[in-house]
Write an enzyme that holds these catalytic residues in place. Sequence first.
Site, short mmCIF file in Angstrom:
data_model
loop_
_atom_site.label_atom_id
_atom_site.label_comp_id
_atom_site.label_asym_id
_atom_site.label_seq_id
_atom_site.Cartn_x
_atom_site.Cartn_y
_atom_site.Cartn_z
N GLU A 89 -29.51 5.53 41.11
CA GLU A 89 -28.37 5.30 40.21
C GLU A 89 -28.62 4.10 39.31
OE1 GLU A 89 -24.80 4.70 42.49
OE2 GLU A 89 -23.80 3.66 40.84
N ARG A 124 -21.75 9.80 36.59
CA ARG A 124 -21.18 8.84 37.54
C ARG A 124 -19.78 8.37 37.18
NH1 ARG A 124 -20.96 7.28 42.09
NH2 ARG A 124 -21.30 5.05 41.96
N TRP A 159 -25.91 -7.71 36.09
CA TRP A 159 -25.51 -7.71 37.51
C TRP A 159 -25.37 -6.29 38.01
CZ3 TRP A 159 -21.09 -6.00 40.22
CH2 TRP A 159 -21.12 -6.31 41.61
N ARG A 197 -25.75 5.98 51.01
CA ARG A 197 -26.42 5.09 50.07
C ARG A 197 -26.99 3.92 50.86
NH1 ARG A 197 -23.68 1.33 45.29
NH2 ARG A 197 -23.56 -0.21 46.94
N ASP A 203 -28.66 2.50 44.49
CA ASP A 203 -28.11 2.02 43.22
C ASP A 203 -28.95 0.86 42.70
OD1 ASP A 203 -26.52 1.25 41.09
OD2 ASP A 203 -24.65 1.22 42.23
N HIS A 207 -28.28 -0.62 39.88
CA HIS A 207 -27.31 -1.52 39.24
C HIS A 207 -27.81 -2.14 37.95
CE1 HIS A 207 -23.33 -3.57 39.94
NE2 HIS A 207 -23.15 -2.37 40.44
N GLU A 219 -18.63 9.61 45.80
CA GLU A 219 -18.71 8.32 46.49
C GLU A 219 -17.38 8.06 47.21
OE1 GLU A 219 -19.08 5.02 43.80
OE2 GLU A 219 -19.95 3.73 45.33
N TYR A 237 -26.51 -7.69 45.07
CA TYR A 237 -25.56 -6.60 44.93
C TYR A 237 -25.69 -5.58 46.07
CZ TYR A 237 -23.55 -2.19 43.82
OH TYR A 237 -22.83 -1.03 43.94
N GLU A 256 -21.16 4.95 35.52
CA GLU A 256 -19.93 4.35 36.07
C GLU A 256 -19.28 3.36 35.09
OE1 GLU A 256 -21.54 2.55 39.66
OE2 GLU A 256 -21.23 0.56 38.83
O1 EZ4 Z 1 -20.42 -2.47 41.14
O2 EZ4 Z 1 -17.29 -0.83 41.52
O3 EZ4 Z 1 -21.92 2.39 42.67
N1 EZ4 Z 1 -21.10 1.57 42.76
C1 EZ4 Z 1 -21.07 0.40 42.10
C2 EZ4 Z 1 -19.87 -0.46 42.34
C3 EZ4 Z 1 -19.56 -1.37 41.16
C4 EZ4 Z 1 -18.16 -1.88 41.27
C5 EZ4 Z 1 -17.74 -2.60 39.99
O4 EZ4 Z 1 -16.38 -2.87 39.99
O5 EZ4 Z 1 -21.99 0.10 41.38
O6 EZ4 Z 1 -20.06 -1.21 43.49
CO CO Z 2 -23.09 1.92 40.93
#
Ligand code: EZ4
Ligand code: CO
Length: 436
Positions: free
Chosen positions: A270, A317, A436, A174, A244, A246, A373, A186, A296
């Site tokens: 992702e 995920r 976030w 990643r 990702d 996010h 992952e 992030y 996730e």
């Molecule tokens: O932000 O596990 O793909 N992985 C992620 C992680 C999440 C954290 C949150 O607790 O997006 O890094």
């Molecule tokens: Co993620």
Amino acid sequence: MTTDQHADESAPVGARAQGDLVSSAAGTTIERVEVLVTNPTRNFVTLRITTSDGVTGLGDATVNGRELAVVSYLRDHVAHLLEGRDPWRIEDTWQYLYRGAYWRRGPITMSAIAAVDMALCDIKGKVTGQPVYQLLGGATRAGLLAYGHASGAEIPQIFESVHEHLEEGYRAVRVQTAVPGLGQVYGVAAAGASGAGRYDYEPARRGLRPTEEQWDTRAYMRHLPTVFEAVRAEFGPELPLLHDGHHRMTPNQAGQLGRSLEPYDLFWLEDCTPAENQEGLRRVRALTSQPLAIGEIFNSIWDYQTLITEQLIDYVRSAVTHTGGITHLKKIMDFASLYQIRSGFHGPTDISPVGQAAALHLGLAIHNFGIQEYMRHSDETLSVFRTSYTFTDGLLHPGDTPGLGVEYDDEAGAAFEYSPAYLPVNRLTDGTMHDW
Ligand code: EZ4
Ligand code: CO
């Protein structure tokens, strides 16, 4: 020829007491339920169930940044419900806790149920002498393709970070990048330079309030394709690359970004957009053929219903820890298999080694495994949780220890006291709160 057992079976179902149902546990009951909290570089919540035969099972109940809510749920509302129950009745216990709560779903409830489910699978594996993946149908592959987390502020650091992962054996990576003009974002190791920092690991951002990060989606969308162009050119066409988003883009922006990344052939994009509105993914799909991974922060099969039946995603995920355990995530994966959707289970370091082991057993058993992952936990964490899973030549394997294959060291765990730690929050440059 009438035996007592025949007489029992002919009795009306409603007349049978719960304890009369046939079980292989031969009178064994759940005797002790403990909730263990430890903080070896980050907080973990672990459920430990002990049977009347003295067999213990572990379950992960860690919800990053909201840990004590699950502790209370388990200690105050679940532990005494489990005492005296038959530990082998995993599905029935799942339904008892899910339907019995009345208040369904949600990350706290589903993580608490997940921990119970994992612990009971662990117990059944130990009693039968089998690793949990054998209870799930046995291995369908030699090992699990894993991806690691490369990141960097600038291209040279990103290259170095990818190289390091390849040296560690990773066959998929990643890539997360800083964005010019923004501060810490992030997924990028705080220390910047490779090696020194792994983004979500230490510091665990301890403190009573979250840190604040700044975000500008347009700046990110302009910058990201330039990074993937460089990484693809440097590492060639073979290496699976992931990214990702996010939850930061609108569906339309996600579609645009997906399209601009298509030349670099990503394994997946992702969380391109928040997915509470599952229909939003129709717009993304209409704009791009980019493979998509979502889930996730989901906690039940219902969160996936539209995404799966309309084939709006390519990878599930979810974490075993946050999605009702092995029992429930297996159902999601079987449902997903009807639509050729595969697994990409969440495996950051805030999933404990117990939750990670559960994901590996499930991933080894299901036919529609995709990728896992994997970030190595810190040495401190691994001193509390003694694991038997392996990472060899880029492939993870849960190992063949009976049960989940993780042991909890009480003495080591007690040395690391809980301290509050929050995930950061995100604001746009004008101060507006953003995802976030
Ligand atoms: O932000 O596990 O793909 N992985 C992620 C992680 C999440 C954290 C949150 O607790 O997006 O890094
Ligand atoms: Co993620």
